[in-house]
Design an enzyme around this catalytic site. Structure first.
Site, mmCIF file in Angstrom:
data_model
loop_
_atom_site.group_PDB
_atom_site.id
_atom_site.type_symbol
_atom_site.label_atom_id
_atom_site.label_comp_id
_atom_site.label_asym_id
_atom_site.label_seq_id
_atom_site.Cartn_x
_atom_site.Cartn_y
_atom_site.Cartn_z
ATOM 1 N N LYS A 32 -5.631 -5.874 2.975
ATOM 2 C CA LYS A 32 -6.269 -4.587 3.253
ATOM 3 C C LYS A 32 -5.552 -3.418 2.563
ATOM 4 O O LYS A 32 -6.208 -2.479 2.100
ATOM 5 C CB LYS A 32 -6.361 -4.342 4.762
ATOM 6 C CG LYS A 32 -5.054 -4.043 5.449
ATOM 7 C CD LYS A 32 -5.246 -3.737 6.911
ATOM 8 C CE LYS A 32 -3.927 -3.434 7.592
ATOM 9 N NZ LYS A 32 -3.281 -2.205 7.101
ATOM 10 N N THR A 33 -4.205 -3.475 2.487
ATOM 11 C CA THR A 33 -3.475 -2.369 1.854
ATOM 12 C C THR A 33 -3.802 -2.308 0.367
ATOM 13 O O THR A 33 -3.973 -1.226 -0.207
ATOM 14 C CB THR A 33 -1.957 -2.531 2.065
ATOM 15 O OG1 THR A 33 -1.700 -2.693 3.462
ATOM 16 C CG2 THR A 33 -1.195 -1.322 1.561
ATOM 17 N N ASP A 219 -6.426 4.017 7.838
ATOM 18 C CA ASP A 219 -5.897 2.652 7.930
ATOM 19 C C ASP A 219 -5.701 2.286 9.408
ATOM 20 O O ASP A 219 -5.564 3.169 10.258
ATOM 21 C CB ASP A 219 -4.549 2.595 7.189
ATOM 22 C CG ASP A 219 -4.051 1.171 6.989
ATOM 23 O OD1 ASP A 219 -4.842 0.224 7.170
ATOM 24 O OD2 ASP A 219 -2.864 1.009 6.656
ATOM 25 N N GLU A 220 -5.685 0.999 9.702
ATOM 26 C CA GLU A 220 -5.461 0.501 11.075
ATOM 27 C C GLU A 220 -6.401 1.201 12.062
ATOM 28 O O GLU A 220 -5.993 1.629 13.156
ATOM 29 C CB GLU A 220 -3.995 0.696 11.517
ATOM 30 C CG GLU A 220 -2.966 0.006 10.643
ATOM 31 C CD GLU A 220 -2.939 -1.512 10.797
ATOM 32 O OE1 GLU A 220 -3.768 -2.052 11.559
ATOM 33 O OE2 GLU A 220 -2.099 -2.155 10.138
ATOM 34 N N GLN A 250 -7.648 -7.404 16.219
ATOM 35 C CA GLN A 250 -6.219 -7.106 16.329
ATOM 36 C C GLN A 250 -5.959 -5.814 17.107
ATOM 37 O O GLN A 250 -4.913 -5.185 16.954
ATOM 38 C CB GLN A 250 -5.588 -7.027 14.935
ATOM 39 C CG GLN A 250 -5.636 -8.356 14.186
ATOM 40 C CD GLN A 250 -4.867 -8.312 12.884
ATOM 41 O OE1 GLN A 250 -3.636 -8.280 12.853
ATOM 42 N NE2 GLN A 250 -5.593 -8.302 11.774
ATOM 43 N N ARG A 592 0.487 -14.668 12.528
ATOM 44 C CA ARG A 592 1.754 -14.259 11.892
ATOM 45 C C ARG A 592 2.337 -15.407 11.073
ATOM 46 O O ARG A 592 3.211 -15.201 10.226
ATOM 47 C CB ARG A 592 2.811 -13.854 12.931
ATOM 48 C CG ARG A 592 2.510 -12.666 13.846
ATOM 49 C CD ARG A 592 2.057 -11.447 13.129
ATOM 50 N NE ARG A 592 0.595 -11.393 13.074
ATOM 51 C CZ ARG A 592 -0.106 -10.668 12.221
ATOM 52 N NH1 ARG A 592 0.501 -9.944 11.314
ATOM 53 N NH2 ARG A 592 -1.424 -10.674 12.228
#
Length: 714
Positions: A32-33, A219-220, A250, A592
């Protein structure tokens, strides 16, 4: 210069799409970044947008710095001038120009966490409030919650309804609020609240800022709260271009105000909203992702997506069922040692858990095995305030040293101030006595009743120590001292869990070393805390799942997967909403892992749950093709309690005995007392003992048990 060669089709569409309102649902590890930064570079290089007209909001300074660096790498100086910052930094910039509209000076002060605590210290001193009764963290949460609910100090006092503790909180809130106003100071919550207030009250200021930023990126986005969302919508008033990146699966910070419905129902506010899903994961193997997909599919509040990877299937998820928490910790440590032997660095391994108290046995076993570890965002178990308090109470029974006395004489509050303690300490030095001996001898005449009551309590514990086991004694200490009541009254759930975990610890110690003393237990704890303080380099990562968000590791162990622990009892009590958040937390934990994922649980009695444990639904919800269940039934060829934590001794040394047990047979155990056989599985008995021991699995031939005979009824 930007190139699309490294992007998959969905990523490329997310970078180049022309829609005014774009929602990018970016699964864990989906890049995503990369997409977000390339989108900004694309607007500058291909669409000719001036960098100063681009705003990107992040939630950490680290993320903002990373985005700036990536854009500079792609565009060089041409990318300079974008406003990329946290939402709080953006608000500071807006307020610096326009806070005068609220009659505040431009040189207003922003207070950090230390400053906030200093204001609370002043308030507590003025109001005669004890910080042990009202911890700073809880008080700041109370103030923040009131602010976000638009409850001012006057209303907070009305809502106290005469309840003394709530009245005290409201008084502190009033002091805090007036003190900040007096200093023209804002805390971090105020930065957002004051900005939205200005935008509401002054449309001209709102239009100035929304006109400045033609393209807004967030973002997020799954972590925004209602006030932040309100601010973001205000900023789209003029040019109306909004690009958000997030993953509803998330959303794990609802306790901070994050609302999953904001990202899910965004189309109600932006009717032409276009959604692009990034579901190719670049981090994990397919078995891990398929297992995570299968559990999150059970949630209703989500945008449907299925993660996949080109990293191959990899190893199956491993599920290990253990007989106790100590057995679980030993299993994890043994696997870590094997993995380290196979070439994995300790720093590439993480042990994740739902709540901080679950680190206790893991920490102990890692220390025993000389495995270096670090705790992310937490305090080592035996160094936590409530654990040190209770251990100090136990030291009063054995040694009554001055450090223990000073720590607990006013916890819970007994109205013993610093001047009183100084006076007692002076007498103790003069008489070459301990401070406890001073009050026991009546050499300090003031606070006589309080000190006499305290001495009676300690002397009672000393007498009871001769008769009771350590576990019972600790229960007495918690009840008689009022410590447990204090935590329950203040709704200090996490601290209560740590105290209950200490109860489990002393119970384990008593079972493993039945002839040991309280003093030996305290000495053992001192050794653990001493060893744990050593400097570490390459180290295993221990952290709560919340702290692990955004991190990734080659190997992940998720421990404590029992119903009531994970998912937590509190969250399940909230119904579907709470359970879905817990499932999102499990999803975050599982994703993770890059190469190996281990899930473990134990079925012993838990003081935290006050019942025996059963495996979490988050194990059962993993589809069978992706998970391997190992050693769920105890092996009967082990030589000691410490391998799998099952009470089995070396069979070569055992004398033959009657092992024919049937369901319903009454038995006597050397440690657990009387129990009833509820199952016999190939010589391994399941026996139900009375509270607090619960159901235990014990080899039928083990010398610690026997059938109840006639002599036991006499």
């Amino acid at each position: 210069m930007i190139t699309f060669s490294q992007l998959n089709e969905n990523q490329k569409q997310a970078v180049t799409d022309e829609a005014n309102h774009l929602r990018i649902i970016a699964g864990a590890g989906s890049g995503k970044t990369r997409v977000l930064t390339m989108r900004i570079a694309y607007l500058i290089e291909k669409k000719g947008v001036r960098p100063s007209n681009i705003l990107a909001i992040t939630f950490t300074n680290k993320a903002a710095k990373e985005m700036r660096n990536r854009i500079n790498d792609m565009l060089g100086d041409a990318g300079t001038g974008c406003h990329i910052s946290t939402i709080h930094s953006l608000c500071m910039r807006i307020l610096y120009e326009d806070i005068v509209a609220l009659n505040y000076p431009k040189n207003f002060t922003v207070v950090d966490a230390d400053d906030q605590k200093q204001v609370l210290k002043e308030a507590y001193k003025q109001l005669g409030i004890d910080k042990k009764e009202y911890p700073y963290g809880g008080m700041l949460d109370y103030i923040a919650n009131n602010k976000y609910m638009a409850v001012d100090p006057k209303k907070a006092m009305e809502f106290a309804y005469g309840e003394p503790k709530l009245i005290n909180r409201a008084k502190v809130y009033e002091y805090y609020d007036s003190r900040l106003r007096q200093m023209y100071a804002l805390d971090f919550d105020d930065l957002i609240l004051f900005t939205t207030k200005i935008f509401e009250m002054y449309p001209n200021i709102r239009e100035k800022w929304s006109g400045k930023y033609h393209y807004i990126h967030v973002d997020e986005f799954q972590d925004v709260d209602k006030e932040q969302y309100k601010l973001i919508k205000y900023l789209t008033t003029v040019h109306d271009n909004l690009y958000v990146v997030g993953d509803p699966d998330q959303t794990i910070f609802t306790w901070r105000g994050a609302d999953v419905n904001i990202i899910i129902n965004m189309d109600k506010d932006f009717k032409d909203l276009k959604t692009i899903i990034l579901n190719q994961n670049y981090r994990s193997t397919n078995n891990i992702l398929s297992g995570a997909n299968s559990i999150i599919r059970n949630n209703k509040a989500r945008v449907d997506k299925e993660l996949f990877s080109k990293n191959g299937d990899g190893a199956k998820i491993i599920h290990k069922s253990c007989m106790s928490e100590l057995g679980e910790a030993n299993y994890v440590a043994n696997q870590i040692l094997k993995l380290h032997g196979d070439g994995y660095n300790y720093r590439d391994i993480a042990v994740l858990y739902r709540a901080n108290y679950l680190s206790r046995d893991i920490e102990k076993v890692l220390i025993e095995n000389r495995i270096a570890y670090v705790l992310y965002g937490g305090i080592r178990f035996y160094e936590r305030m409530e654990v040190k308090d209770i251990l100090s109470y136990l030291r009063m029974i054995t040694r009554a040293d001055d450090l223990a006395f000073i720590r607990i004489i006013n916890t819970p509050r007994r109205n013993i101030g610093p001047k009183t303690l100084d006076a007692i300490q002076t007498i103790a030095f003069e008489k070459n006595m301990s401070m406890y001996e001073v009050i026991k001898s009546g050499l300090y005449p003031k606070n006589k009743e309080t000190f006499e009551s305290f001495v009676r309590m300690v002397e009672k514990w000393r007498d009871d120590l001769k008769e009771n086991d350590l576990e019972k004694l600790l229960e007495e200490v918690l009840d008689d001292s009022g410590y447990r009541t204090m935590l329950e009254k203040d709704n200090e759930t996490e601290r209560l869990e740590n105290v209950k975990s200490l109860l489990d610890d002393i119970k384990q110690y008593s079972e493993n070393y039945p002839d040991s003393s309280l003093d030996e237990y305290l000495q053992m704890i001192a050794l653990y805390t001493d060893r744990a303080s050593e400097e570490v380099g390459d180290a295993v990562n221990l952290c709560t799942i919340h702290s692990a968000k955004g991190l990734e590791f080659d190997v992940v162990f998720v421990v404590g997967l029992s119903e009531g622990i994970f998912p937590s009892e509190r969250s399940m009590a909230e119904g579907q909403k709470g359970l879905e958040e817990e499932r999102r937390l499990a999803y975050v934990a599982y994703t993770r892992a890059k190469k190996l994922l281990y899930l473990s649980e134990s079925n012993s009695f838990s003081y935290v749950l006050q019942s025996s444990k059963m495996a979490s639904r988050f194990i059962k919800e993993v589809d069978e093709p992706y998970i391997e269940h190992v050693d769920e039934k105890p092996k009967i060829n082990q030589s000691s309690i410490f391998d799998e934590d099952i009470l089995i001794s070396d069979r070569k040394k055992e004398k033959p005995k009657d092992t024919m047990y049937r369901n319903g047979d009454r038995v006597i155990h050397k440690i657990y007392g009387e129990g009833i056989v509820i199952a016999n599985d190939s010589g391994v008995l399941q026996i139900a003992f009375s509270h607090p021991h619960g159901v235990k699995k014990i080899l039928a031939s083990h010398p610690s048990i026997r059938k109840k005979g006639k002599e036991d009824y006499s």
